[in-house]
Write a protein that holds these residues in place. Structure first.
Motif, PDB file in Angstrom:
ATOM      1  N   ASN A 223      41.300 131.963  60.850  1.00 28.57           N
ATOM      2  CA  ASN A 223      40.233 132.800  60.319  1.00 28.57           C
ATOM      3  C   ASN A 223      39.033 132.723  61.260  1.00 28.57           C
ATOM      4  OD1 ASN A 223      37.641 133.186  58.752  1.00 28.57           O
ATOM      5  ND2 ASN A 223      39.104 133.840  57.201  1.00 28.57           N
TER       6      ASN A 223
ATOM      7  N   THR B 126      47.795 135.039  65.982  1.00 34.60           N
ATOM      8  CA  THR B 126      47.918 135.612  64.650  1.00 34.60           C
ATOM      9  C   THR B 126      46.576 136.188  64.204  1.00 34.60           C
ATOM     10  OG1 THR B 126      49.584 133.945  64.115  1.00 34.60           O
ATOM     11  CG2 THR B 126      48.586 135.114  62.271  1.00 34.60           C
ATOM     12  N   ASN B 127      46.629 137.306  63.492  1.00 37.18           N
ATOM     13  CA  ASN B 127      45.424 137.985  62.995  1.00 37.18           C
ATOM     14  C   ASN B 127      44.531 138.497  64.122  1.00 37.18           C
ATOM     15  OD1 ASN B 127      46.305 137.234  60.447  1.00 37.18           O
ATOM     16  ND2 ASN B 127      44.993 135.424  60.346  1.00 37.18           N
TER      17      ASN B 127
ATOM     18  N   SER C  42      43.162 126.626  59.620  1.00 35.50           N
ATOM     19  CA  SER C  42      44.591 126.840  59.743  1.00 35.50           C
ATOM     20  C   SER C  42      44.965 127.364  61.114  1.00 35.50           C
ATOM     21  CB  SER C  42      45.064 127.842  58.675  1.00 35.50           C
ATOM     22  OG  SER C  42      46.410 128.201  58.890  1.00 35.50           O
TER      23      SER C  42
ATOM     24  N   GLN D  19      47.328 130.700  60.064  1.00 31.46           N
ATOM     25  CA  GLN D  19      46.567 131.894  59.706  1.00 31.46           C
ATOM     26  C   GLN D  19      45.107 131.676  60.084  1.00 31.46           C
ATOM     27  OE1 GLN D  19      47.681 134.798  58.563  1.00 31.46           O
ATOM     28  NE2 GLN D  19      49.819 134.099  58.521  1.00 31.46           N
TER      29      GLN D  19
END
Length: 312
Positions: free
Chosen positions: A103, A121-122, A98, A101
């Motif tokens: 990972n 992001t993250n 993704s 999001q």
């Protein structure tokens, strides 16, 4: 990609979701070649704070725009995985990764020697850096120059600087010609650009809005975000749009939300809008309309074609 119905997510979606061979035309269609220049490239190569000691051969792209750039400049053979929204070119190695999001563990499992992302992001950049995985951040373009810079940066990093420079020059030349050929009018045509059926739009201060300005169009959404507090992505009202009566309507929600001239005409009061009465409701390809890669030329062409066909 489905549209989210909040201003923040609409803006984020537009930012993230705006062939092993070099582009042979302005649209970024894959073609053959590219290896000779790649083999001649010298390393180490530094772009910003990122330095690569050798040519990356296992690139993971988590940005549909970056994926299109990589294939257009001849680096497609080096791309081993792309995110779940990277659907162009069709033979891009799509995965379940993704871009919305990201990972770090899932990305690292692909054993990449370069990761290209469009947002942090993250705090995925720090996570990947800790794992000693190089990351290039290709953030959402604000201007065409941002897009050109990213293409050239990726060309340098992947060993395809000449192909990248050629791609950029073709884009510049094609856009300049399209804009030059736009018919001159005594009064500017007005337009409404639709991101989704809840009437989120873009202003002239966004990347997309600036392209319409090149064609000499006036954006009816500009007054709705005059102070910029909505980030260039205001939500308009159905009644307000009927009142401002745009000459042209551009739909960037034809795939996600199945919008068309027919669905727009069926909205309460919209059959009276000039654009609808004259059939000047332009159905765009959602993907092309939300990305800032080489196919931005296609979007400019759709805009200028609409202007040329509109009644004087």
């Amino acid at each position: 990609m489905k549209r989210r119905i909040t201003a923040a997510v609409i803006a984020a979606a537009a930012a993230i979701a705006m062939s092993a061979c070099a582009s042979n035309d302005s649209t970024g269609e894959p073609s053959g070649g590219g290896e000779a220049t790649a083999n001649a490239a010298t390393y180490p190569v530094t772009v910003g704070s990122l330095t690569l000691d050798k040519r990356p051969e296992k690139i993971v792209s988590l940005s549909p725009s970056a994926t299109e750039m990589l294939f257009a400049i001849g680096a497609g053979a080096q791309v081993t995985a792309v995110d779940d929204n990277s659907n162009y070119p069709p033979d891009a190695p799509k995965s379940d990764l993704s871009g919305f999001q990201p990972n770090a563990e899932a990305i690292a499992a692909k054993s990449p020697d370069l990761v290209v992302i469009s947002n942090d992001t993250n705090k995925v950049v720090d996570q990947l850096t800790t794992l000693k995985i190089p990351v290039y951040l290709a953030a959402s373009a604000v201007t065409l120059d941002d897009s050109y810079k990213q293409i050239n940066d990726l060309g340098a990093l992947t060993g395809h600087p000449t192909e990248a420079a050629d791609t950029v020059q073709r884009m510049k030349d094609d856009i300049a010609k399209l804009v030059k050929d736009v018919p001159q009018r005594a009064e500017k045509l007005t337009y409404y650009y639709e991101l989704d059926p809840t009437l989120y739009s873009v202003t002239s201060k966004t990347f997309i809005g600036a392209l319409f300005s090149l064609a000499g169009l006036e954006n009816v959404a500009d007054p709705s975000d005059a102070d910029g507090k909505k980030g260039g992505y205001p939500q308009l009202s159905a009644e307000g749009l009927v009142k401002v009566d745009p000459d042209l309507i551009f739909l960037a929600d034809t795939k996600c939300c199945q919008q068309s001239l027919e669905t727009v005409k069926a909205r309460t009061g919209w059959a009276s809008i000039t654009a609808v009465k004259n059939g000047n409701v332009i159905q765009l390809d959602d993907d092309i309309a939300s990305r800032w890669g080489p196919r931005v030329v296609d979007l400019v062409k759709a805009i200028t074609d609409a202007v040329a066909k509109a009644p004087v």
